[in-house]
Write a protein that holds these residues in place. Structure first.
Motif, short mmCIF file in Angstrom:
data_model
loop_
_atom_site.label_atom_id
_atom_site.label_comp_id
_atom_site.label_asym_id
_atom_site.label_seq_id
_atom_site.Cartn_x
_atom_site.Cartn_y
_atom_site.Cartn_z
N HIS A 25 0.82 -1.21 0.00
CA HIS A 25 0.00 0.00 0.00
C HIS A 25 0.85 1.25 0.00
CE1 HIS A 25 -2.95 -2.98 1.56
NE2 HIS A 25 -3.75 -2.30 0.77
N ASN A 26 0.60 2.10 -0.96
CA ASN A 26 1.30 3.38 -0.98
C ASN A 26 0.55 4.39 -0.12
OD1 ASN A 26 -0.57 3.34 -3.56
ND2 ASN A 26 -0.36 5.48 -2.95
N ASN A 27 1.31 5.33 0.43
CA ASN A 27 0.68 6.35 1.28
C ASN A 27 0.12 7.50 0.42
OD1 ASN A 27 -0.08 7.78 3.63
ND2 ASN A 27 1.63 6.86 4.72
N MET A 28 -0.49 8.44 1.08
CA MET A 28 -1.20 9.52 0.39
C MET A 28 -0.30 10.70 0.07
SD MET A 28 -4.35 8.36 0.42
CE MET A 28 -3.60 6.77 0.15
N ILE A 29 -0.73 11.48 -0.89
CA ILE A 29 -0.12 12.79 -1.12
C ILE A 29 -0.98 13.79 -0.35
CG2 ILE A 29 0.23 14.64 -2.80
CD1 ILE A 29 1.20 12.60 -4.77
N HIS B 220 9.91 7.76 0.26
CA HIS B 220 9.56 6.34 0.29
C HIS B 220 8.06 6.19 0.08
CE1 HIS B 220 8.86 2.32 1.96
NE2 HIS B 220 10.03 2.10 1.41
N TYR B 221 7.66 5.16 -0.63
CA TYR B 221 6.25 5.06 -1.02
C TYR B 221 5.28 4.88 0.14
CZ TYR B 221 6.15 -0.06 -0.47
OH TYR B 221 6.19 -1.33 0.05
N ARG B 222 5.78 4.43 1.29
CA ARG B 222 4.86 4.22 2.41
C ARG B 222 4.72 5.46 3.30
NH1 ARG B 222 6.43 0.78 5.96
NH2 ARG B 222 8.36 0.03 5.03
N GLY B 223 5.46 6.50 2.97
CA GLY B 223 5.34 7.72 3.76
C GLY B 223 4.41 8.71 3.06
N THR B 224 3.83 9.61 3.84
CA THR B 224 3.03 10.64 3.19
C THR B 224 3.98 11.60 2.49
OG1 THR B 224 3.04 11.95 5.20
CG2 THR B 224 1.11 10.57 4.83
N LEU B 225 3.47 12.21 1.47
CA LEU B 225 4.30 13.14 0.69
C LEU B 225 3.54 14.45 0.63
CD1 LEU B 225 6.59 13.82 -1.24
CD2 LEU B 225 5.36 12.64 -3.04
N ASP B 226 4.16 15.49 1.19
CA ASP B 226 3.44 16.76 1.26
C ASP B 226 3.77 17.62 0.05
OD1 ASP B 226 1.56 18.24 2.84
OD2 ASP B 226 3.15 19.70 3.16
#
Length: 504
Positions: free
Chosen positions: A277-281, A326-332
């Motif tokens: 699961h990827n995290n959200m933007i 990293h894909y599992r972290g949120t990206l602001d």
RNA sequence: GGUCCUGUGGCCGAGUGGCUAGGCAGAGCUCUGCAAAAGCUUCUACAGCGGUUCGAAUCCGCUCGGGACCUCCA
């Protein structure tokens, strides 16, 4: 960590990846709902899983990558407005629903091409698999895990939980939810009377009059529930049990949880072994989503037309931006972050171009002239695979590549001699830069500089400018450079008296 | 209310208990007719308070802050 590891949402830990069939991988990723234009948030899973796909192929796997198109629409709010999302929009826009679906599917595909995502092996649509979904629902009813109510069909979560929980496949296994708690805390919704329990979810919905998308079924005219399409299509194309199931974190519950329950009833197996699961933007710390009214559509993002954007950002900039975390972290999201990504991409890409221009085979060096540098480069190059294998740490891989950029530039500028490094290491450097940037990360040059005629013209202009400079006629030489820049071509004087140019 | 995640320097972001990523921005220097690019050097950190440890950004507890899911959602 010499082999590929994934963080598996199902077990909540990193695991060594081992495919069911040696050399082959089956991967299912939840695709877009084509009831509207894709936004920045949608870009993330498709880029993330494109990287997974590319990396698996790079490792030599033969991958069947299935990504669905959800074109059947779902209700806006379960149990309340029994209305199809696509149908409601179609009524507003006075369009045939399938025309709308086609329009947004086309837009989605064109965005995927701009991002340089490789097309999936199979891209099945929900409307193209109504029959498979009905067959699956019939089997679930026959086995006693679903019931018909007023022309709709609901999945009996509690019965499933009781029977399959004993076999280690309880409802909540993926999301870590405790069904008993859920029963107490789930909010009361209107019109729950069709369901026996509030946990139950729809497999088939009775179509209200005026609902445009509708199909004949054993239970009357209606349309499929939200989760059944993925179970039906993943089973059809990948089998009862396959390797990887991917999607956004927000799909973990209830979507993937329900998918597991449906598939387990039909196939008696956990459908996928690795759940990614990827995290959200986020934007200003908030998830990008329609309900928050902070959506930036991809077309707005590329063109810079959204009010919060100070400029447009190219597809590769966005891709690079996503890879830098990293894909599992949120990206602001922020303009500053995107601008930094834009410049960072430019720097690493220029370094890569310089590297490719180096004639490393000119003099083959077996012993490094600078042992420390040789060791540092060799170490950095070997860590790349380690980082990538560690649950796809693309951010760290990029950091490693960035550390090598000054080495490349120094060779070009003559601060470092080619013979300071062994030819083997230089070859490895070329190989790794190419593998990662092009093959695995899927980056590409967005400025087409391979125009031969333009190059010839610029060569002529640069010659004229060089003459002017040699006569110290700087007014002319600066005029040429400034006006070319205005036209979007940047000239750079090189130390050796030559020049290079770049479209800006 | 329930479940879970998270808090790193001006900004974005890696980080396995000890070797203090990386990018962007800033400062200085070098190269250059100038510029751009590049190279070298450099300044800002681990929310707070306790604890475990020889040693913690990293483990544990508490406090405060942020977020996600529980409802369509990438």
């Amino acid at each position: 960590m010499s082999s590929l590891h994934f963080y598996n949402s199902l077990t909540r830990q990193k695991e060594t990846f081992k495919s069911l069939i040696p050399g082959r991988v089956g991967m299912y990723v939840c695709g877009p709902t084509v009831s509207g234009e894709s936004h920045l948030g949608h870009a993330r899973p498709f880029i993330t899983f494109d990287i997974v796909y590319r990396y698996l192929r790079h490792l030599g796997y033969q991958v069947r990558y299935v990504r669905n198109i959800t074109d059947a629409g779902h209700f806006e709010e379960e149990g309340r407005v029994s209305e199809d999302k696509i149908a409601s929009k179609a009524a507003l826009e006075k369009l045939e629903p399938m025309e709308l679906v086609q329009k947004y599917t086309n837009l989605f595909h064109s965005a995927m091409r701009e991002f340089n995502n490789i097309e999936p092996s199979i891209e099945p649509t929900a409307t193209g698999h109504i029959v498979e979904q009905i067959v699956m629902i019939e089997k679930i009813i026959a086995d006693g895990y679903a019931y018909v109510s007023n022309g709709s069909v609901y999945f009996d979560v509690e019965k499933y939980h009781k029977d399959f929980g004993a076999k280690g496949m309880q409802y909540g296994i993926l999301s870590g939810r405790i069904i008993e708690d859920q029963l107490e805390t789930t909010r009361d919704l209107d019109a729950q009377d069709e369901k026996r329990s509030k946990m139950d979810f729809a497999l088939w919905k009775n179509a209200a009059p005026g609902h445009i998308m509708r199909w004949q079924s054993p239970w009357g005219v209606g349309y499929p529930g939200w989760h059944i399409e993925c179970s039906a299509m993943s089973t059809k194309y990948l089998g009862d049990e396959f390797d990887i199931h991917g999607g956004g974190m927000d799909l973990q519950f209830p979507h993937h949880e329900c998918e597991i329950a449906q598939s387990v009833v039909c196939n008696h197996k956990m459908p996928a072994r690795y759940w990614l699961h990827n995290n959200m933007i986020t934007i200003n710390g908030r998830k990008m989503g329609k309900s928050y009214n902070n959506v930036i559509k991809l077309s707005e993002l590329f063109a810079g037309t959204h009010e919060i954007l100070t400029q447009g950002y190219s597809p590769m900039t966005v891709r690079f931006f996503i890879l830098q975390t990293h894909y599992r972290g949120t990206l602001d999201f922020s303009n500053e972050a995107l601008q930094a990504a834009e410049k960072g991409l430019r720097r690493i890409w220029e370094g890569f171009m310089q590297l490719n221009r180096l004639d490393i085979e000119g003099t083959v060096t077996i012993t490094a002239g600078d042992a420390d540098l040789e060791q540092k480069c060799f170490m950095l190059l070997n860590e790349l695979d380690e980082d990538m294998n560690d649950d796809l740490n693309t951010a760290k891989v990029l950091a490693g590549l960035f550390e090598l950029v000054p080495v490349i530039n120094s060779i070009k500028d003559g601060h470092i001699k080619l013979t300071d490094l062994t030819t083997a290491t230089l070859r490895l450097m070329k190989e790794k830069f190419n593998s990662y940037l092009v093959d695995i990360f899927g980056l590409r040059d967005e400025k087409k500089q391979d125009d031969q005629k333009l190059g010839a013209v610029l060569q002529l202009i640069a010659d004229i400018r060089k003459d002017a400079r040699s006569k110290k006629d700087y007014a002319t030489s600066d005029k040429i450079r400034d006006q070319l820049l205005e036209a979007g071509i940047q000239l750079k004087d090189e130390k050796d008296g030559g020049f290079s140019w770049e479209l800006v």
